[in-house]
Design a protein around this motif. Structure first.
Motif, short mmCIF file in Angstrom:
data_model
loop_
_atom_site.label_atom_id
_atom_site.label_comp_id
_atom_site.label_asym_id
_atom_site.label_seq_id
_atom_site.Cartn_x
_atom_site.Cartn_y
_atom_site.Cartn_z
N LEU A 182 89.33 -33.85 -57.39
CA LEU A 182 88.99 -34.84 -58.41
C LEU A 182 88.39 -34.14 -59.63
N LEU A 183 87.42 -33.25 -59.39
CA LEU A 183 86.77 -32.55 -60.50
C LEU A 183 87.74 -31.63 -61.22
N GLU A 184 88.63 -30.97 -60.49
CA GLU A 184 89.63 -30.11 -61.11
C GLU A 184 90.55 -30.93 -62.01
N GLU B 280 81.29 -42.89 -57.44
CA GLU B 280 80.09 -42.49 -58.18
C GLU B 280 80.42 -41.70 -59.44
N THR B 281 81.59 -41.07 -59.47
CA THR B 281 81.94 -40.17 -60.56
C THR B 281 82.85 -40.81 -61.60
N ALA C 169 87.54 -37.99 -69.27
CA ALA C 169 87.32 -37.36 -67.96
C ALA C 169 87.00 -35.88 -68.13
N ARG C 170 87.74 -35.22 -69.01
CA ARG C 170 87.47 -33.79 -69.26
C ARG C 170 86.07 -33.60 -69.82
N ALA C 171 85.71 -34.41 -70.79
CA ALA C 171 84.38 -34.30 -71.39
C ALA C 171 83.29 -34.50 -70.34
N GLN C 172 83.48 -35.47 -69.44
CA GLN C 172 82.50 -35.71 -68.39
C GLN C 172 82.44 -34.53 -67.43
N ALA C 173 83.60 -34.01 -67.03
CA ALA C 173 83.63 -32.88 -66.09
C ALA C 173 82.92 -31.67 -66.68
N VAL C 174 83.16 -31.39 -67.94
CA VAL C 174 82.53 -30.24 -68.59
C VAL C 174 81.03 -30.46 -68.72
N ALA C 175 80.63 -31.67 -69.12
CA ALA C 175 79.21 -31.95 -69.34
C ALA C 175 78.41 -32.01 -68.05
N VAL D 56 98.53 -38.45 -64.72
CA VAL D 56 97.40 -39.14 -64.09
C VAL D 56 97.17 -38.50 -62.73
N PHE D 57 95.93 -38.51 -62.27
CA PHE D 57 95.59 -38.01 -60.94
C PHE D 57 95.26 -39.19 -60.04
N VAL D 58 95.96 -39.30 -58.92
CA VAL D 58 95.74 -40.41 -57.98
C VAL D 58 95.06 -39.87 -56.73
N LEU D 59 93.94 -40.47 -56.36
CA LEU D 59 93.18 -40.06 -55.17
C LEU D 59 92.95 -41.30 -54.30
#
Length: 107
Positions: A24-26, A44-45, A84-90, A10-13
């Motif tokens: 975040l995007l990475e 927002e993301t 999350a990956r699908a959203q980042a790519v799209a 998991v990524f915590v920000l």
């Protein structure tokens, strides 16, 4: 960074103020679910219960609750990470972003 993202679940920000974080995007592009504070570009993301979980900035109780949820529901992290990956790519792939800038400047 690729190895660090690959080793994570998991990524915590926990930012108190944030634009749209490259980290975040990475992380999203690496297939990690996000546990992020509800501020700026993160709010927002990240789509709650779709690509990650959000918590109030400086809300330690809510942050711990999110961490506990990911720990107790490992499949949740995998499912949200795939989304999350699908959203980042799209939405944030460099070709798509470049096309948006070209369109904006040509108008």
């Amino acid at each position: 960074m690729e190895q660090a993202y690959a080793a994570a679940d998991v990524f915590v920000l926990p930012s108190v103020s944030e634009g749209l974080s490259n980290a975040l995007l990475e992380a999203m592009a690496s297939g990690l679910a996000v546990l992020g504070s509800r501020v700026g570009g993160t709010a927002e993301t990240v789509r709650p219960d779709v690509t990650g979980l959000l918590f109030g900035p400086q809300d330690g109780v809510e942050l711990r609750r999110g961490i506990a949820r990911f720990l107790s529901e490992p499949e949740l992290g995998r499912r949200l990470g795939a989304s999350a990956r699908a959203q980042a790519v799209a939405e944030f792939a460099i070709d798509r972003v470049a096309d948006e800038y070209k369109k904006m400047y040509s108008e």
